[in-house]
Design a protein around this motif. Sequence first.
Motif: not given
Length: 102
Positions: A80-102
């Motif tokens: 279950t998703h908790w806390g602030n929504f949507p969360q910028t930090y989570a999406h920045v982490g997603l983007i950075n990880a995707a770029f690193q994997l790409g």
Amino acid sequence: RVHVDSVARALAAPGGLLYRYLRDDIGRSEVAFTSCAFWHAEALARLGRKKSATRLFESLSALKNPLGLYAEDIEPVSLTHWGNFPQTYAHVGLINAAFQLG
């Protein structure tokens, strides 16, 4: 490498998620900090551990809500998703990880 593995072991939550901390003034953490899990995937990729990073990234990607968004925290048992929504930090982490994997 040793530091990344040590932190991952110390803060591990089910499903590849990571707690931000284990305990604070209120008590034991109940939810995992979404950003930490994406940061872990990015760190694994930077260390050249692309297979592990990709597996983690794919499992985290499956946790998005129907709109493709993430909350600040995810309860690791119910997912279950908790806390602030949507969360910028989570999406920045997603983007950075995707770029690193790409």
